[in-house]
Motif scaffolding. Structure first.
Motif, PDB file in Angstrom:
ATOM      1  N   VAL A 499     -31.287  43.232 -34.508  1.00 40.29           N
ATOM      2  CA  VAL A 499     -31.597  43.174 -33.152  1.00 40.29           C
ATOM      3  C   VAL A 499     -30.724  44.012 -32.404  1.00 40.29           C
ATOM      4  O   VAL A 499     -31.110  44.434 -31.183  1.00 40.29           O
ATOM      5  CB  VAL A 499     -31.161  41.485 -32.955  1.00 40.29           C
ATOM      6  CG1 VAL A 499     -31.139  41.188 -31.625  1.00 40.29           C
ATOM      7  CG2 VAL A 499     -31.950  40.684 -33.797  1.00 40.29           C
ATOM      8  N   HIS A 500     -29.533  44.150 -32.828  1.00 40.54           N
ATOM      9  CA  HIS A 500     -28.476  45.374 -31.928  1.00 40.54           C
ATOM     10  C   HIS A 500     -29.432  46.774 -31.823  1.00 40.54           C
ATOM     11  O   HIS A 500     -29.383  47.350 -30.750  1.00 40.54           O
ATOM     12  CB  HIS A 500     -27.375  45.740 -33.058  1.00 40.54           C
ATOM     13  CG  HIS A 500     -26.541  46.517 -32.467  1.00 40.54           C
ATOM     14  ND1 HIS A 500     -26.730  47.976 -32.690  1.00 40.54           N
ATOM     15  CD2 HIS A 500     -25.593  46.486 -31.252  1.00 40.54           C
ATOM     16  CE1 HIS A 500     -25.586  48.771 -31.937  1.00 40.54           C
ATOM     17  NE2 HIS A 500     -24.927  47.780 -31.428  1.00 40.54           N
ATOM     18  N   SER A 501     -30.415  47.085 -32.972  1.00 41.52           N
ATOM     19  CA  SER A 501     -30.945  48.469 -32.608  1.00 41.52           C
ATOM     20  C   SER A 501     -32.082  48.271 -31.560  1.00 41.52           C
ATOM     21  O   SER A 501     -32.077  49.136 -30.741  1.00 41.52           O
ATOM     22  CB  SER A 501     -31.689  48.823 -33.813  1.00 41.52           C
ATOM     23  OG  SER A 501     -30.682  48.985 -34.779  1.00 41.52           O
ATOM     24  N   LEU A 502     -32.720  46.931 -31.492  1.00 39.00           N
ATOM     25  CA  LEU A 502     -33.630  46.707 -30.497  1.00 39.00           C
ATOM     26  C   LEU A 502     -33.236  46.519 -29.191  1.00 39.00           C
ATOM     27  O   LEU A 502     -33.954  46.776 -28.078  1.00 39.00           O
ATOM     28  CB  LEU A 502     -34.551  45.273 -30.769  1.00 39.00           C
ATOM     29  CG  LEU A 502     -35.107  45.359 -32.208  1.00 39.00           C
ATOM     30  CD1 LEU A 502     -35.859  43.894 -32.231  1.00 39.00           C
ATOM     31  CD2 LEU A 502     -36.338  46.292 -32.026  1.00 39.00           C
ATOM     32  N   VAL A 508     -35.261  52.056 -28.613  1.00 43.42           N
ATOM     33  CA  VAL A 508     -36.405  51.601 -28.154  1.00 43.42           C
ATOM     34  C   VAL A 508     -37.427  52.615 -27.724  1.00 43.42           C
ATOM     35  O   VAL A 508     -38.677  52.741 -27.914  1.00 43.42           O
ATOM     36  CB  VAL A 508     -35.998  50.940 -26.775  1.00 43.42           C
ATOM     37  CG1 VAL A 508     -37.376  50.353 -26.150  1.00 43.42           C
ATOM     38  CG2 VAL A 508     -35.243  49.588 -27.235  1.00 43.42           C
ATOM     39  N   ILE A 509     -36.842  53.612 -26.836  1.00 46.38           N
ATOM     40  CA  ILE A 509     -37.737  54.860 -26.722  1.00 46.38           C
ATOM     41  C   ILE A 509     -38.012  55.377 -27.988  1.00 46.38           C
ATOM     42  O   ILE A 509     -39.639  56.067 -27.854  1.00 46.38           O
ATOM     43  CB  ILE A 509     -36.873  56.024 -25.868  1.00 46.38           C
ATOM     44  CG1 ILE A 509     -36.423  55.089 -24.489  1.00 46.38           C
ATOM     45  CG2 ILE A 509     -37.547  57.063 -25.750  1.00 46.38           C
ATOM     46  CD1 ILE A 509     -35.475  56.275 -23.798  1.00 46.38           C
ATOM     47  N   GLN A 538     -28.769  37.540 -28.681  1.00 46.82           N
ATOM     48  CA  GLN A 538     -29.046  38.641 -27.732  1.00 46.82           C
ATOM     49  C   GLN A 538     -30.533  38.732 -27.129  1.00 46.82           C
ATOM     50  O   GLN A 538     -31.361  39.629 -27.198  1.00 46.82           O
ATOM     51  CB  GLN A 538     -28.539  39.895 -28.606  1.00 46.82           C
ATOM     52  CG  GLN A 538     -27.361  40.119 -28.933  1.00 46.82           C
ATOM     53  CD  GLN A 538     -27.168  41.361 -29.845  1.00 46.82           C
ATOM     54  OE1 GLN A 538     -27.154  42.497 -29.122  1.00 46.82           O
ATOM     55  NE2 GLN A 538     -26.790  41.195 -31.030  1.00 46.82           N
ATOM     56  N   PHE A 539     -31.040  37.295 -26.889  1.00 47.41           N
ATOM     57  CA  PHE A 539     -32.482  37.235 -26.717  1.00 47.41           C
ATOM     58  C   PHE A 539     -32.835  37.999 -25.523  1.00 47.41           C
ATOM     59  O   PHE A 539     -33.881  38.705 -25.387  1.00 47.41           O
ATOM     60  CB  PHE A 539     -32.814  35.622 -26.657  1.00 47.41           C
ATOM     61  CG  PHE A 539     -34.407  35.556 -26.478  1.00 47.41           C
ATOM     62  CD1 PHE A 539     -34.882  35.452 -27.482  1.00 47.41           C
ATOM     63  CD2 PHE A 539     -34.820  35.273 -25.389  1.00 47.41           C
ATOM     64  CE1 PHE A 539     -36.694  35.430 -27.512  1.00 47.41           C
ATOM     65  CE2 PHE A 539     -36.332  34.979 -25.072  1.00 47.41           C
ATOM     66  CZ  PHE A 539     -37.016  34.860 -26.225  1.00 47.41           C
ATOM     67  N   PRO A 544     -37.624  42.588 -24.081  1.00 49.99           N
ATOM     68  CA  PRO A 544     -38.600  43.695 -23.825  1.00 49.99           C
ATOM     69  C   PRO A 544     -38.931  44.186 -24.787  1.00 49.99           C
ATOM     70  O   PRO A 544     -40.165  44.416 -24.959  1.00 49.99           O
ATOM     71  CB  PRO A 544     -37.584  44.318 -22.865  1.00 49.99           C
ATOM     72  CG  PRO A 544     -36.527  43.325 -22.218  1.00 49.99           C
ATOM     73  CD  PRO A 544     -36.320  42.640 -23.344  1.00 49.99           C
ATOM     74  N   CYS A 545     -38.224  44.705 -25.800  1.00 46.58           N
ATOM     75  CA  CYS A 545     -38.790  45.588 -26.963  1.00 46.58           C
ATOM     76  C   CYS A 545     -39.402  45.014 -27.697  1.00 46.58           C
ATOM     77  O   CYS A 545     -40.639  45.377 -28.307  1.00 46.58           O
ATOM     78  CB  CYS A 545     -37.381  46.155 -27.813  1.00 46.58           C
ATOM     79  SG  CYS A 545     -37.816  47.196 -28.928  1.00 46.58           S
ATOM     80  N   LEU A 546     -39.246  43.444 -28.020  1.00 48.73           N
ATOM     81  CA  LEU A 546     -40.106  42.627 -28.897  1.00 48.73           C
ATOM     82  C   LEU A 546     -41.695  42.389 -28.321  1.00 48.73           C
ATOM     83  O   LEU A 546     -42.513  42.640 -28.903  1.00 48.73           O
ATOM     84  CB  LEU A 546     -39.615  41.298 -29.005  1.00 48.73           C
ATOM     85  CG  LEU A 546     -38.363  41.374 -29.814  1.00 48.73           C
ATOM     86  CD1 LEU A 546     -37.590  40.031 -29.871  1.00 48.73           C
ATOM     87  CD2 LEU A 546     -38.310  41.702 -31.320  1.00 48.73           C
TER      88      LEU A 546
END
Length: 659
Positions: A499-502, A508-509, A538-539, A544-546
């Motif tokens: 989740v930290h990467s997301l 994300v880009i 970290q929802f 947005p990425c999810l």
């Protein structure tokens, strides 16, 4: 209980369009029938008229022949004019002896066989004689003329204009039903928030008001169900006073971790001395205040350890589980914990220098939970014998897996990324029948300096320690996409992404560009897994990425559900395809009613959505049977399919160091 999806067929044609089409068809059919009937009637009337006229003419000929013997010359003087005026093209008076008179109209285009009418009429007053006539039917040569048919044209025009006006009136009257129908489509599509409040034009009004009331009651019931499910999970696995885990949850985690083949850690027991005297003199309120203070101190102290568990094991006991921390590594933490607890002000009933004690034991792979608790209890008693607040360790030799600092972890991970990159083992996930494969989960593995394969539970804390989680996730996603593109067989694959990467703009880009360059058919076979605890924490940052991942065609999976007790509001928000239970909930679930209750609660939270629940860590037939009876759609574990080695072709790819 197995949840089945009932297919609801909805007509693609609006109610107004269906009614307009029906009315138009009825009117057009009525005009067509009226036109055909009128044409046939006109034609029959014309034929009857000329037939009557011809009968009169034949009667005249019969009378003329009966009164006086007439010859051909006699008929030639007056009969042709009368025949031409009557559109008779030919006439023959004949008998058995021969033809008495014959007439053929000249300078006239002979009618076709279908148009001409021929009649053979015997003469009543002249037996043996007959007349054969051929005449043109009425209206055979008539064409449309505005003058004679203007009334019919005007009638048809009035009908068409009336039909157009009627259709517009019908559309206006049924506009409310169209709005109500659109609202129903939103409800069937699961967009309940958009359909909550109806339009003022909706019709019928009682149906609109009923929908609004039912939607409000449904949302309230769902909220109540969510609160009830959270209440069940909280009361099942959390201590109500401190908010820490309770004994049930702690035993589950300890049993799962201790039985893992590649695990190590430490177990710490913290106990308040003279608990009975404290209750007697200070009462339950004073004892609860001390427990709350200790819980706050202990909770803050373990925050720097990933996957650490704090539980109120008994009324006066706390238990701490540290993962991948064993032996002398834990001594500084115990000293810091002692200093933090000494800063608390215990009640006067307790000795300020001897009011708490801690016992610690370390464990390696394959140890039993009961034995570990006994070791921690013996260490705690040793600490009590010292006569002051402090800690003691149970002396034992354990099989140490490794001991690395940040420098050694960075060196190892950089060498892995510069080489072949992380290895992706596969483990199948099967449906309830045990035969239908839902997908493969790709499990990250790396090799240490000695060539030993390390699981993610061992090396991922090091990845986070040195800040290489984004780099590792990029390599994992790249290899998974390459695998999907080059694989000969068509399978679905699930990859784990932190989740930290997301939440990182750089990742994300990069992920967006990588997915946009991949065909939709391949993205539909990719599932992205995230951890439940980190997702809830970290929802807002990860949402947005999810949503972008789901919009591009990938499916979302939330794994490790139940490792910590959190709200399941994310189920409705991101609509994951699957939720994977943490293996500690599945382990010996047939002997743990509280785990079954938790699973039922999770299934209830997913009941009104398209999300399905999967069981992870299934190792026995009894576990598999129980989770199927409770309602999971599939499972994953050594019972259903063991981990498989990396794909042979991935050894050819050596470009991870250029990321």
């Amino acid at each position: 209980m197995e949840r089945t999806a009932n297919a609801i067929k909805v007509s693609g044609m609006k109610l107004t369009n269906r009614l307009v089409a029906f009315v138009t068809l009825i009117v057009v059919c009525a005009i067509f029938v009226l036109f055909i009937g009128g044409a046939i009637s006109f034609r029959q009337l014309g034929i009857d008229f000329i037939s009557h006229y011809v009968d009169g003419m034949v009667e005249v000929i019969d009378q003329e022949m009966a009164t006086e013997q007439r010859d051909n010359q006699y008929f030639s003087r007056w009969l042709p004019k009368m025949l031409k005026a009557s559109d008779v093209t030919s006439l023959t008076i004949y008998s058995d002896a021969g033809i008495l008179y014959q007439y053929e109209q000249i300078h006239y285009q002979a009618p076709t066989t279908q148009q001409a009418i021929t009649r053979d009429i015997p003469l009543a007053n002249n037996p043996g004689f007959a007349v054969k006539l051929t005449f043109v039917p009425p209206y055979a040569e008539f064409a449309y003329s505005i003058g004679p048919l203007s009334s019919l044209s005007a009638a048809i025009l009035v009908i068409v204009l009336g039909l157009a006006w009627g259709i517009q009136w019908l559309r206006r009257q049924l506009y409310g039903s169209e709005v109500l129908e659109q609202r129903g489509r939103l409800i069937l599509a699961g967009r309940l928030d958009e359909a909550q409040h109806g339009d003022t034009h909706e019709w019928p009004i009682p149906a609109s008001a009923a929908l609004t009331q039912l939607i409000e009651e449904l949302k309230e019931a769902r909220q109540e169900r969510s609160r009830f499910d959270t209440f069940i999970r909280t009361n099942t696995f959390l201590d109500q006073l401190t908010g820490a885990a309770n004994r049930v949850m702690f035993d589950n985690r300890l049993h799962t971790l201790a039985s893992d083949d590649a695990s190590q850690g430490s177990l710490i027991l913290v106990r308040v001395a003279d608990w009975e005297d404290l209750l007697e003199q200070q009462g339950q309120e004073g004892a609860d205040a001390l427990i709350q203070g200790m819980g706050s101190v202990l909770s803050n102290a373990i925050q720097r350890f990933p996957d650490a568990v704090l539980a109120r094991y008994f009324a006066s006991d706390f238990a701490i589980l540290l993962v991948n921390q064993a032996g002398e590594e834990v001594h500084p933490f115990l000293s810091q914990l002692t200093n933090a607890l000494n800063k608390l002000s215990p009640p006067d009933t307790l000795d300020a220098d001897n009011w708490f004690h801690m016992g610690m034991t370390s464990f390696g792979a394959g140890e039993r939970r009961g034995r570990l608790m006994d070791e921690a209890e013996r260490a705690l008693r040793a600490a009590q014998l010292e006569g002051h607040s402090g800690w003691s360790q149970f002396d034992k030799d354990i099989r140490r897996l490794d001991k690395r600092g940040s420098v050694r972890w960075r060196t190892l991970l950089e060498s892995v990324m510069a080489g072949e990159g992380p290895m992706l083992y596969r483990q199948p996930v099967y449906a309830r029948d045990g035969k239908t494969r839902l997908h493969y989960e790709l499990l990250g593995r790396i090799k240490d300096e000695n060539g030993k394969v390390l699981k993610a539970s061992r090396f991922w804390p090091g990845v986070e320690l040195v800040g290489m989680d984004v780099v590792f996730d990029k390599a994992t996603v790249s290899r998974a996409l390459w695998w999907l593109k080059t694989a000969d067989h068509i399978d679905n694959y699930a990859i784990n992404v932190s989740v930290h990467s997301l939440c990182q703009r750089e990742f994300v880009i990069w992920l967006r560009d990588a997915l946009l360059q991949t065909p939709r058919s391949i993205l539909n076979r990719l599932l992205v897994e995230v951890s439940e605890g980190a997702l809830v924490a970290q929802f807002d940052a990860a949402r947005p990425c999810l949503r972008m991942i789901a919009a591009l065609g990938c499916r979302l999976v939330v794994d490790q559900a139940g490792r910590t007790v959190v709200s399941t509001h994310y189920v409705k928000d991101i609509q994951p395809a699957y939720i994977k239970l943490h293996r500690s909930l599945v382990r010996n679930i047939h002997q743990r009613p509280e785990n079954q209750l938790y699973l039922r609660s999770m299934l209830g939270a997913c009941e009104a959505t398209t999300t399905d629940v999967l069981a992870v860590g299934v190792e026995t037939d009894l576990e598999w049977q129980v989770v199927k009876e409770l309602g999971v759609v599939g499972g994953q574990g050594r019972l259903l399919g063991a981990e498989m080695s990396p794909h042979p072709a991935q050894k050819k790819r050596r470009r991870w160091g250029k990321r």
